[in-house]
Write a protein that holds these residues in place. Structure first.
Motif, PDB file in Angstrom:
ATOM      1  N   UNK A  16      16.261  36.454  63.670  1.00 18.41           N
ATOM      2  CA  UNK A  16      16.276  35.335  62.724  1.00 18.41           C
ATOM      3  C   UNK A  16      15.768  35.786  61.354  1.00 18.41           C
ATOM      4  N   UNK A  17      14.744  36.612  61.346  1.00 19.55           N
ATOM      5  CA  UNK A  17      14.205  37.123  60.078  1.00 19.55           C
ATOM      6  C   UNK A  17      15.240  37.984  59.358  1.00 19.55           C
ATOM      7  N   UNK A  18      15.957  38.789  60.116  1.00 22.34           N
ATOM      8  CA  UNK A  18      16.996  39.629  59.534  1.00 22.34           C
ATOM      9  C   UNK A  18      18.100  38.779  58.907  1.00 22.34           C
ATOM     10  N   UNK A  19      18.540  37.758  59.600  1.00 24.43           N
ATOM     11  CA  UNK A  19      19.593  36.874  59.092  1.00 24.43           C
ATOM     12  C   UNK A  19      19.112  36.164  57.823  1.00 24.43           C
ATOM     13  N   UNK A  20      17.881  35.693  57.842  1.00 32.09           N
ATOM     14  CA  UNK A  20      17.324  35.007  56.670  1.00 32.09           C
ATOM     15  C   UNK A  20      17.210  35.960  55.484  1.00 32.09           C
ATOM     16  N   UNK A  21      16.730  37.164  55.718  1.00 38.94           N
ATOM     17  CA  UNK A  21      16.617  38.158  54.645  1.00 38.94           C
ATOM     18  C   UNK A  21      17.979  38.464  54.031  1.00 38.94           C
ATOM     19  N   UNK A  22      18.983  38.611  54.864  1.00 38.18           N
ATOM     20  CA  UNK A  22      20.331  38.881  54.368  1.00 38.18           C
ATOM     21  C   UNK A  22      20.861  37.713  53.538  1.00 38.18           C
ATOM     22  N   UNK A  23      20.594  36.491  53.986  1.00 40.18           N
ATOM     23  CA  UNK A  23      21.055  35.304  53.253  1.00 40.18           C
ATOM     24  C   UNK A  23      20.375  35.208  51.894  1.00 40.18           C
ATOM     25  N   UNK A  24      19.091  35.478  51.855  1.00 39.59           N
ATOM     26  CA  UNK A  24      18.343  35.431  50.587  1.00 39.59           C
ATOM     27  C   UNK A  24      18.858  36.515  49.642  1.00 39.59           C
ATOM     28  N   UNK A  25      19.082  37.710  50.162  1.00 35.84           N
ATOM     29  CA  UNK A  25      19.598  38.808  49.335  1.00 35.84           C
ATOM     30  C   UNK A  25      20.972  38.462  48.764  1.00 35.84           C
ATOM     31  N   UNK A  29      21.732  38.004  44.819  1.00 34.05           N
ATOM     32  CA  UNK A  29      22.761  38.856  44.229  1.00 34.05           C
ATOM     33  C   UNK A  29      23.816  38.007  43.525  1.00 34.05           C
ATOM     34  N   UNK A  30      24.247  36.943  44.158  1.00 28.86           N
ATOM     35  CA  UNK A  30      25.244  36.060  43.543  1.00 28.86           C
ATOM     36  C   UNK A  30      24.699  35.403  42.277  1.00 28.86           C
TER      37      UNK A  30
END
Length: 60
Positions: A16-25, A29-30
């Motif tokens: 879950x932390x990995x998915x959240x980190x990717x979403x924030x990144x 970026x956008x």
């Protein structure tokens, strides 16, 4: 069995932390890409370089 449950919950937490980190990144970026587009359209060279530097820092 309890040890396995704790391990499973820890792995779920990490996933879950990995998915959240990717979403924030991706969101950050956008946002930076959008701001870079606006800076280019306005001819704001200083803002462009500052944002490009932020973008490069995010990608490391």
């Amino acid at each position: 069995m309890d040890k396995m449950k704790v391990t499973y919950e820890a792995m779920l937490g990490l996933a879950a932390e990995f998915v959240l980190d990717e979403a924030v990144l991706k969101f950050q970026t956008n946002q930076i890409y959008s701001a870079i587009d606006k800076a280019l359209a306005a001819g704001d060279e200083d803002t462009f370089y500052r944002l490009a530097k932020q973008l490069n820092a995010l990608k490391r």
